[in-house]
Design a protein around this motif. Structure first.
Motif, mmCIF file in Angstrom:
data_model
loop_
_atom_site.group_PDB
_atom_site.id
_atom_site.type_symbol
_atom_site.label_atom_id
_atom_site.label_comp_id
_atom_site.label_asym_id
_atom_site.label_seq_id
_atom_site.Cartn_x
_atom_site.Cartn_y
_atom_site.Cartn_z
ATOM 1 N N ARG A 62 -16.825 33.490 -37.450
ATOM 2 C CA ARG A 62 -17.378 34.655 -37.484
ATOM 3 C C ARG A 62 -18.864 34.280 -36.635
ATOM 4 N NH1 ARG A 62 -14.742 38.399 -40.414
ATOM 5 N NH2 ARG A 62 -13.507 37.454 -41.921
ATOM 6 N N THR A 63 -18.879 34.943 -35.526
ATOM 7 C CA THR A 63 -19.972 35.074 -34.760
ATOM 8 C C THR A 63 -20.331 36.122 -34.071
ATOM 9 O OG1 THR A 63 -18.971 34.640 -32.467
ATOM 10 C CG2 THR A 63 -19.737 32.519 -33.761
ATOM 11 N N ARG A 64 -21.797 36.632 -34.178
ATOM 12 C CA ARG A 64 -22.431 37.632 -33.611
ATOM 13 C C ARG A 64 -22.205 37.670 -32.123
ATOM 14 N NH1 ARG A 64 -28.363 37.457 -36.166
ATOM 15 N NH2 ARG A 64 -28.527 36.349 -33.895
ATOM 16 N N GLU A 65 -22.073 39.153 -31.748
ATOM 17 C CA GLU A 65 -21.818 39.335 -30.170
ATOM 18 C C GLU A 65 -23.097 38.903 -29.574
ATOM 19 O OE1 GLU A 65 -19.961 40.867 -27.191
ATOM 20 O OE2 GLU A 65 -19.307 41.087 -29.413
ATOM 21 N N ILE A 66 -24.249 38.837 -29.839
ATOM 22 C CA ILE A 66 -25.167 38.048 -29.022
ATOM 23 C C ILE A 66 -25.042 36.529 -28.824
ATOM 24 C CG2 ILE A 66 -26.941 37.815 -30.699
ATOM 25 C CD1 ILE A 66 -27.772 38.808 -27.273
ATOM 26 N N ASN A 67 -24.451 35.877 -29.831
ATOM 27 C CA ASN A 67 -24.326 34.633 -29.779
ATOM 28 C C ASN A 67 -22.902 34.172 -28.906
ATOM 29 O OD1 ASN A 67 -26.349 33.828 -31.465
ATOM 30 N ND2 ASN A 67 -25.224 33.804 -33.159
ATOM 31 N N ARG A 68 -21.680 35.143 -28.992
ATOM 32 C CA ARG A 68 -20.863 34.829 -28.269
ATOM 33 C C ARG A 68 -21.239 35.049 -26.699
ATOM 34 N NH1 ARG A 68 -17.174 39.386 -30.759
ATOM 35 N NH2 ARG A 68 -18.353 39.122 -32.648
ATOM 36 N N LYS A 69 -21.883 35.882 -26.349
ATOM 37 C CA LYS A 69 -22.425 36.107 -24.970
ATOM 38 C C LYS A 69 -23.173 34.938 -24.438
ATOM 39 C CE LYS A 69 -22.392 41.116 -24.875
ATOM 40 N NZ LYS A 69 -23.360 42.361 -24.828
ATOM 41 N N ASN A 70 -23.984 34.514 -25.342
ATOM 42 C CA ASN A 70 -24.930 32.976 -25.133
ATOM 43 C C ASN A 70 -24.100 31.948 -25.076
ATOM 44 O OD1 ASN A 70 -27.437 34.484 -25.170
ATOM 45 N ND2 ASN A 70 -27.746 34.186 -27.348
ATOM 46 N N ARG A 71 -22.907 31.840 -25.662
ATOM 47 C CA ARG A 71 -21.875 30.730 -25.412
ATOM 48 C C ARG A 71 -21.451 30.914 -24.059
ATOM 49 N NH1 ARG A 71 -18.812 29.182 -31.050
ATOM 50 N NH2 ARG A 71 -20.766 28.811 -32.278
ATOM 51 N N VAL A 72 -20.767 31.938 -23.789
ATOM 52 C CA VAL A 72 -20.105 32.088 -22.530
ATOM 53 C C VAL A 72 -21.066 31.834 -21.292
ATOM 54 C CG1 VAL A 72 -19.340 33.968 -21.061
ATOM 55 C CG2 VAL A 72 -18.286 33.682 -23.440
#
Length: 108
Positions: A62-72
């Motif tokens: 489970r990752t937060r939305e902001i962390n998903r965007k940062n990874r992408v």
């Protein structure tokens, strides 16, 4: 004598392959609709197990939305990096240092 013969076993596998997310009770119910003698959930479970179908739960990170965007964003900016230009400068080490403090806490 086996409750499920080879032909019925193939029919059972077709039912499972139609929808992999069905519950065992649903699979048993659909399987028993076309039979004269119904079989139990446990019999269906044993047959599926012997055919290589096992129950498992997929755990998701489970990752937060902001962390998903940062990874992408990181992947998109670094996808052109090659071994010669980037990864040769990275140092990997398997050395581990353990310090025991005065209050008996272990720091790694």
């Amino acid at each position: 004598m086996a409750k499920i013969n080879e032909r019925e076993s193939r029919a059972l596998l077709r039912i499972v392959k139609q929808n992999r997310k069905r519950t065992l009770s649903d699979i048993t119910g659909v399987f028993n609709q076309n039979r004269n003698v119904s079989v139990s959930r446990r019999t269906v479970q044993r047959k599926l197990y012997s055919e290589g179908y096992h129950r498992h739960v997929v755990k998701r990170i489970r990752t937060r939305e902001i962390n998903r965007k940062n990874r992408v964003n990181w992947c998109r900016t670094n996808r052109r990096r090659t071994v010669g230009h980037y990864w040769k400068r990275v140092i990997f080490s398997d050395v581990c240092e353990v310090d025991i403090g005065t209050d008996n806490k272990v720091f790694i």
